[in-house]
Write a protein that holds these residues in place. Structure first.
Motif, PDB file in Angstrom:
ATOM      1  N   LEU A   1      -4.628  -1.614  -1.054  1.00 11.63           N
ATOM      2  CA  LEU A   1      -3.238  -1.188  -0.927  1.00 11.63           C
ATOM      3  C   LEU A   1      -3.118  -0.021   0.035  1.00 11.63           C
ATOM      4  O   LEU A   1      -2.217   0.022   0.881  1.00 11.63           O
ATOM      5  CB  LEU A   1      -2.685  -0.814  -2.306  1.00 11.63           C
ATOM      6  N   ASP A   2      -4.052   0.927  -0.059  1.00 15.07           N
ATOM      7  CA  ASP A   2      -3.986   2.113   0.784  1.00 15.07           C
ATOM      8  C   ASP A   2      -4.217   1.792   2.255  1.00 15.07           C
ATOM      9  O   ASP A   2      -3.535   2.322   3.135  1.00 15.07           O
ATOM     10  CB  ASP A   2      -5.027   3.131   0.307  1.00 15.07           C
ATOM     11  N   GLU A   3      -5.167   0.894   2.547  1.00 17.32           N
ATOM     12  CA  GLU A   3      -5.546   0.638   3.939  1.00 17.32           C
ATOM     13  C   GLU A   3      -4.740  -0.478   4.594  1.00 17.32           C
ATOM     14  O   GLU A   3      -4.569  -0.473   5.818  1.00 17.32           O
ATOM     15  CB  GLU A   3      -7.038   0.290   4.011  1.00 17.32           C
ATOM     16  N   THR A   4      -4.277  -1.451   3.816  1.00 13.60           N
ATOM     17  CA  THR A   4      -3.604  -2.610   4.415  1.00 13.60           C
ATOM     18  C   THR A   4      -2.156  -2.768   3.980  1.00 13.60           C
ATOM     19  O   THR A   4      -1.402  -3.507   4.625  1.00 13.60           O
ATOM     20  CB  THR A   4      -4.344  -3.917   4.069  1.00 13.60           C
ATOM     21  N   GLY A   5      -1.770  -2.145   2.875  1.00 21.83           N
ATOM     22  CA  GLY A   5      -0.417  -2.313   2.359  1.00 21.83           C
ATOM     23  C   GLY A   5      -0.224  -3.596   1.572  1.00 21.83           C
ATOM     24  O   GLY A   5       0.867  -3.850   1.053  1.00 21.83           O
ATOM     25  N   LEU A   6      -1.278  -4.412   1.458  1.00 23.96           N
ATOM     26  CA  LEU A   6      -1.172  -5.664   0.713  1.00 23.96           C
ATOM     27  C   LEU A   6      -1.213  -5.394  -0.790  1.00 23.96           C
ATOM     28  O   LEU A   6      -1.995  -4.569  -1.255  1.00 23.96           O
ATOM     29  CB  LEU A   6      -2.317  -6.608   1.079  1.00 23.96           C
ATOM     30  N   ASP A   7      -0.387  -6.111  -1.542  1.00 22.47           N
ATOM     31  CA  ASP A   7      -0.436  -5.989  -2.990  1.00 22.47           C
ATOM     32  C   ASP A   7      -1.278  -7.116  -3.571  1.00 22.47           C
ATOM     33  O   ASP A   7      -1.801  -7.972  -2.844  1.00 22.47           O
ATOM     34  CB  ASP A   7       0.968  -5.979  -3.605  1.00 22.47           C
ATOM     35  N   ARG A   8      -1.410  -7.131  -4.890  1.00 25.92           N
ATOM     36  CA  ARG A   8      -2.269  -8.122  -5.545  1.00 25.92           C
ATOM     37  C   ARG A   8      -1.789  -9.549  -5.301  1.00 25.92           C
ATOM     38  O   ARG A   8      -2.596 -10.450  -5.053  1.00 25.92           O
ATOM     39  CB  ARG A   8      -2.334  -7.835  -7.047  1.00 25.92           C
ATOM     40  N   HIS A   9      -0.489  -9.749  -5.364  1.00 24.34           N
ATOM     41  CA  HIS A   9       0.039 -11.108  -5.185  1.00 24.34           C
ATOM     42  C   HIS A   9      -0.294 -11.641  -3.793  1.00 24.34           C
ATOM     43  O   HIS A   9      -0.730 -12.791  -3.648  1.00 24.34           O
ATOM     44  CB  HIS A   9       1.554 -11.113  -5.400  1.00 24.34           C
ATOM     45  N   ALA A  10      -0.096 -10.810  -2.777  1.00 24.63           N
ATOM     46  CA  ALA A  10      -0.352 -11.249  -1.401  1.00 24.63           C
ATOM     47  C   ALA A  10      -1.806 -11.619  -1.198  1.00 24.63           C
ATOM     48  O   ALA A  10      -2.120 -12.617  -0.542  1.00 24.63           O
ATOM     49  CB  ALA A  10       0.071 -10.157  -0.419  1.00 24.63           C
ATOM     50  N   LEU A  11      -2.715 -10.831  -1.753  1.00 24.98           N
ATOM     51  CA  LEU A  11      -4.134 -11.140  -1.569  1.00 24.98           C
ATOM     52  C   LEU A  11      -4.539 -12.380  -2.347  1.00 24.98           C
ATOM     53  O   LEU A  11      -5.303 -13.212  -1.852  1.00 24.98           O
ATOM     54  CB  LEU A  11      -5.002  -9.955  -1.985  1.00 24.98           C
ATOM     55  N   ARG A  12      -4.031 -12.523  -3.555  1.00 23.63           N
ATOM     56  CA  ARG A  12      -4.366 -13.711  -4.341  1.00 23.63           C
ATOM     57  C   ARG A  12      -3.909 -14.977  -3.623  1.00 23.63           C
ATOM     58  O   ARG A  12      -4.564 -16.017  -3.695  1.00 23.63           O
ATOM     59  CB  ARG A  12      -3.740 -13.621  -5.725  1.00 23.63           C
ATOM     60  N   GLU A  13      -2.775 -14.887  -2.942  1.00 23.45           N
ATOM     61  CA  GLU A  13      -2.262 -16.040  -2.201  1.00 23.45           C
ATOM     62  C   GLU A  13      -3.169 -16.389  -1.022  1.00 23.45           C
ATOM     63  O   GLU A  13      -3.168 -17.531  -0.550  1.00 23.45           O
ATOM     64  CB  GLU A  13      -0.845 -15.756  -1.705  1.00 23.45           C
TER      65      GLU A  13
END
Length: 201
Positions: free
Chosen positions: A55-67
């Motif tokens: 989250l800190d380095e990319t701004g991606l949340d859990r949902h986005a990464l799981r997708e």
């Protein structure tokens, strides 16, 4: 039928991807994207610190990464498929690999699913690639790298290849990720600057 549910049929390539808390979460994110582009089914595990760094380095949340992955496993899911040697896959990559995870792998301390899946890859003689991220290195780090290597792991710090003349951070990340795909025997979805030798003067 989804790609995940199709796994039990004529199996294509499967790769386990783990993201831990070291800096460099973008390597794991980009690896997932390139594996998908190459038609590879991915199993993803993220450590607690890995989520924070992501989250800190990319701004991606859990949902986005799981997708971005085909199948997601919680790090505490000790009964997951990837925790067993009977589950066949074509390699595991820890990108990035923290020194804590490196130590767990080197000493067989299977305290979470990432360490357990890595131990399984080693005992089944499958490819295990560790994008170890730390500098400077202590003697403990170096010895753990030696132990992991002696057991069959590939310790692959994500270092930029300046001869490729990267023009962006993304280009440097892509180069390392495509080198990882080489280690797994997977054709990268795009070409990259392989070393051709020094030009004659």
């Amino acid at each position: 039928m989804s790609r995940a549910s199709h796994e039990g049929a004529a199996r294509g390539k499967r790769v386990v991807v783990a993201i831990t808390g070291a800096t460099g979460a973008a390597y794991g994110v980009r690896l997932l994207a390139m594996l998908r582009a190459s038609g590879v089914v991915t199993h993803l595990v993220v450590s607690r610190a890995g989520w924070m760094t992501l989250l800190d380095e990319t701004g991606l949340d859990r949902h986005a990464l799981r997708e971005a992955a085909d199948i997601y496993h919680d790090q505490n899911e000790v009964g997951a498929s990837i925790a067993s040697g009977s589950f066949q896959h074509d390699g595991m990559v820890v990108a990035p690999c923290s020194m804590k995870t490196l130590a767990a792998v080197a000493h067989g301390f299977d305290d979470n699913l990432i360490a357990r899946a890595a131990s399984v890859a080693l005992k089944e003689r499958r490819k295990l690639v560790l994008l170890a991220r730390e500098t400077p290195l202590t003697l403990a780090h170096l010895r753990n790298m030696t132990l992991a290597t002696e057991m069959g792991a590939v310790v692959m710090p994500p270092l930029p290849a300046l001869y490729a003349k990267p023009d962006s951070i993304e280009a440097m990340i892509d180069y390392t990720v495509m080198r990882v795909l080489d280690q797994l025997g997977i054709e990268p979805p795009q070409t990259y600057a392989r070393w051709q030798g020094l030009a004659r003067q």
